[in-house]
Design a protein around this motif. Structure first.
Motif, PDB file in Angstrom:
ATOM      1  N   ILE A 175      -9.502  33.704 -64.139  1.00 44.37           N
ATOM      2  CA  ILE A 175      -8.772  33.349 -65.352  1.00 44.37           C
ATOM      3  C   ILE A 175      -8.173  31.967 -65.142  1.00 44.37           C
ATOM      4  CG2 ILE A 175      -6.806  33.933 -66.819  1.00 44.37           C
ATOM      5  CD1 ILE A 175      -7.330  36.834 -66.263  1.00 44.37           C
ATOM      6  N   ARG A 176      -8.329  31.119 -66.123  1.00 42.98           N
ATOM      7  CA  ARG A 176      -7.919  29.729 -65.986  1.00 42.98           C
ATOM      8  C   ARG A 176      -6.690  29.404 -66.833  1.00 42.98           C
ATOM      9  NH1 ARG A 176     -13.108  30.249 -64.803  1.00 42.98           N
ATOM     10  NH2 ARG A 176     -14.109  28.767 -63.387  1.00 42.98           N
ATOM     11  N   THR A 177      -5.992  28.361 -66.432  1.00 46.41           N
ATOM     12  CA  THR A 177      -4.880  27.842 -67.223  1.00 46.41           C
ATOM     13  C   THR A 177      -5.425  26.841 -68.227  1.00 46.41           C
ATOM     14  OG1 THR A 177      -4.460  25.913 -65.801  1.00 46.41           O
ATOM     15  CG2 THR A 177      -3.420  28.006 -65.162  1.00 46.41           C
ATOM     16  N   ASP A 178      -4.546  26.349 -69.089  1.00 50.16           N
ATOM     17  CA  ASP A 178      -4.903  25.182 -69.890  1.00 50.16           C
ATOM     18  C   ASP A 178      -5.164  24.016 -68.929  1.00 50.16           C
ATOM     19  OD1 ASP A 178      -4.668  26.252 -72.536  1.00 50.16           O
ATOM     20  OD2 ASP A 178      -2.478  26.210 -72.323  1.00 50.16           O
ATOM     21  N   ARG A 179      -5.740  22.964 -69.432  1.00 46.48           N
ATOM     22  CA  ARG A 179      -6.081  21.823 -68.589  1.00 46.48           C
ATOM     23  C   ARG A 179      -4.828  21.292 -67.877  1.00 46.48           C
ATOM     24  NH1 ARG A 179     -10.882  19.105 -69.009  1.00 46.48           N
ATOM     25  NH2 ARG A 179      -9.785  17.238 -68.294  1.00 46.48           N
ATOM     26  N   GLY A 180      -5.023  20.945 -66.610  1.00 45.46           N
ATOM     27  CA  GLY A 180      -3.912  20.456 -65.808  1.00 45.46           C
ATOM     28  C   GLY A 180      -3.419  19.088 -66.208  1.00 45.46           C
ATOM     29  N   ASP A 181      -4.197  18.363 -67.030  1.00 46.92           N
ATOM     30  CA  ASP A 181      -3.724  17.062 -67.504  1.00 46.92           C
ATOM     31  C   ASP A 181      -2.907  17.206 -68.786  1.00 46.92           C
ATOM     32  OD1 ASP A 181      -5.803  17.699 -69.187  1.00 46.92           O
ATOM     33  OD2 ASP A 181      -7.092  16.030 -68.593  1.00 46.92           O
ATOM     34  N   ARG A 241      -5.990  27.823 -57.474  1.00 45.63           N
ATOM     35  CA  ARG A 241      -6.565  26.541 -57.079  1.00 45.63           C
ATOM     36  C   ARG A 241      -6.802  25.722 -58.342  1.00 45.63           C
ATOM     37  NH1 ARG A 241     -11.999  25.429 -57.624  1.00 45.63           N
ATOM     38  NH2 ARG A 241     -13.288  27.104 -58.468  1.00 45.63           N
ATOM     39  N   VAL A 242      -7.065  24.446 -58.180  1.00 41.72           N
ATOM     40  CA  VAL A 242      -7.297  23.560 -59.315  1.00 41.72           C
ATOM     41  C   VAL A 242      -8.722  23.050 -59.269  1.00 41.72           C
ATOM     42  CG1 VAL A 242      -6.632  21.410 -60.452  1.00 41.72           C
ATOM     43  CG2 VAL A 242      -4.877  22.870 -59.429  1.00 41.72           C
ATOM     44  N   GLU A 243      -9.451  23.238 -60.370  1.00 36.12           N
ATOM     45  CA  GLU A 243     -10.816  22.726 -60.464  1.00 36.12           C
ATOM     46  C   GLU A 243     -10.789  21.210 -60.643  1.00 36.12           C
ATOM     47  OE1 GLU A 243     -13.416  26.247 -62.580  1.00 36.12           O
ATOM     48  OE2 GLU A 243     -12.283  24.890 -63.857  1.00 36.12           O
ATOM     49  N   ALA A 244     -11.530  20.511 -59.808  1.00 32.31           N
ATOM     50  CA  ALA A 244     -11.568  19.056 -59.919  1.00 32.31           C
ATOM     51  C   ALA A 244     -12.196  18.617 -61.235  1.00 32.31           C
ATOM     52  CB  ALA A 244     -12.339  18.463 -58.739  1.00 32.31           C
ATOM     53  N   SER A 245     -13.192  19.355 -61.700  1.00 33.94           N
ATOM     54  CA  SER A 245     -13.929  18.943 -62.900  1.00 33.94           C
ATOM     55  C   SER A 245     -13.107  19.113 -64.169  1.00 33.94           C
ATOM     56  CB  SER A 245     -15.228  19.741 -63.023  1.00 33.94           C
ATOM     57  OG  SER A 245     -14.960  21.140 -63.054  1.00 33.94           O
ATOM     58  N   GLY A 279      -6.137  25.193 -63.598  1.00 33.89           N
ATOM     59  CA  GLY A 279      -5.841  26.095 -62.509  1.00 33.89           C
ATOM     60  C   GLY A 279      -6.685  27.344 -62.644  1.00 33.89           C
ATOM     61  N   VAL A 280      -7.151  27.886 -61.524  1.00 32.92           N
ATOM     62  CA  VAL A 280      -7.934  29.120 -61.507  1.00 32.92           C
ATOM     63  C   VAL A 280      -7.128  30.174 -60.755  1.00 32.92           C
ATOM     64  CG1 VAL A 280     -10.101  30.210 -60.852  1.00 32.92           C
ATOM     65  CG2 VAL A 280     -10.092  27.803 -61.526  1.00 32.92           C
ATOM     66  N   LEU A 281      -6.832  31.290 -61.425  1.00 36.86           N
ATOM     67  CA  LEU A 281      -6.028  32.355 -60.843  1.00 36.86           C
ATOM     68  C   LEU A 281      -6.936  33.452 -60.295  1.00 36.86           C
ATOM     69  CD1 LEU A 281      -4.016  30.805 -62.622  1.00 36.86           C
ATOM     70  CD2 LEU A 281      -3.016  33.006 -63.271  1.00 36.86           C
ATOM     71  N   VAL A 282      -6.648  33.874 -59.062  1.00 39.13           N
ATOM     72  CA  VAL A 282      -7.339  35.010 -58.462  1.00 39.13           C
ATOM     73  C   VAL A 282      -6.380  36.193 -58.524  1.00 39.13           C
ATOM     74  CG1 VAL A 282      -8.457  35.942 -56.410  1.00 39.13           C
ATOM     75  CG2 VAL A 282      -8.661  33.505 -56.951  1.00 39.13           C
TER      76      VAL A 282
END
Length: 207
Positions: free
Chosen positions: A89-95, A66-70, A74-77
């Motif tokens: 675990i998160r990705t680099d910023r989606g922007d 999913r993608v955190e709005a703030s 991306g947040v991986l489950v």
């Protein structure tokens, strides 16, 4: 000229091709631009490899993204080999380009067993805090192993942050059976129906 710069010029000249007669100036500009592009590419690749060298690795099954709005991350489950959910675990910023590419790659690998390369990086907004960042995912193919119902229910409850009602609703909405093993795809479908699929492990269970 140092050896590295000479190698870049030679590589750029080969990439551009032979110089047409009478076009020496244009050819020189093309070689210069290509050499600069190769230098930048080498610097970027070097940074990527350095992150991979520093990353910790583990194998898990990717269940949801999913993608955190703030943060736009991306947040991986991920379900590890012990059958428990990893801390998010998160990705680099989606922007950023790297973030967008990783989010799309992760989405394409839902239901797959993957090798995860992750780093702990300090948050720019608060250097005292760290965030777990995925820097690479190696695809090991679809995970076709059945999951025992109790383990699957624990996973859904953990992802629901202990909210039993939300876990039960997601389980039912995904059409999962009350008893019997479920597939990875079925479990992923249930997690996708949760309002907050990035919760951590929880010891409670629902039946």
């Amino acid at each position: 000229m140092n050896p590295r710069d000479l190698d870049l010029v030679i590589a750029a000249a080969h990439a551009v091709g032979p110089c047409p007669p009478g076009e020496e100036a244009e050819w020189t500009d093309s070689v210069r631009e290509r050499a600069v592009s190769l230098y930048v590419l080498g610097d970027t690749v070097g940074q990527d490899i350095a992150r991979l060298d520093a990353a910790k690795q583990f194998t898990a099954t990717l269940l949801d993204v999913r993608v955190e709005a703030s943060s736009t991350r991306g947040v991986l489950v991920l379900r590890n080999t012990s059958g428990e959910l990893e801390q998010p675990i998160r990705t680099d910023r989606g922007d950023s380009k790297a973030g967008r590419v990783m989010i799309e790659r992760a989405r394409a690998l839902i239901g797959h067993r993957v090798r995860v390369y992750r780093l702990n990086e300090r948050m720019a907004s608060n250097p005292k805090l760290e965030v777990r960042i995925v820097v690479h995912l190696a695809d090991f193919g679809l995970d076709t192993d059945p999951i025992h119902e109790n383990s699957a229910k624990q996973n859904v409850l953990a992802a629901a942050e202990g909210d039993t009602a939300a876990a039960q609703q997601a389980w039912s909405a995904a059409g999962l059976p009350e008893s019997g093993a479920v597939s990875v795809r079925q479990l992923a479908d249930a997690l996708a129906r949760l309002p907050h699929p990035d919760g951590g492990p929880d010891s409670q269970r629902f039946v």
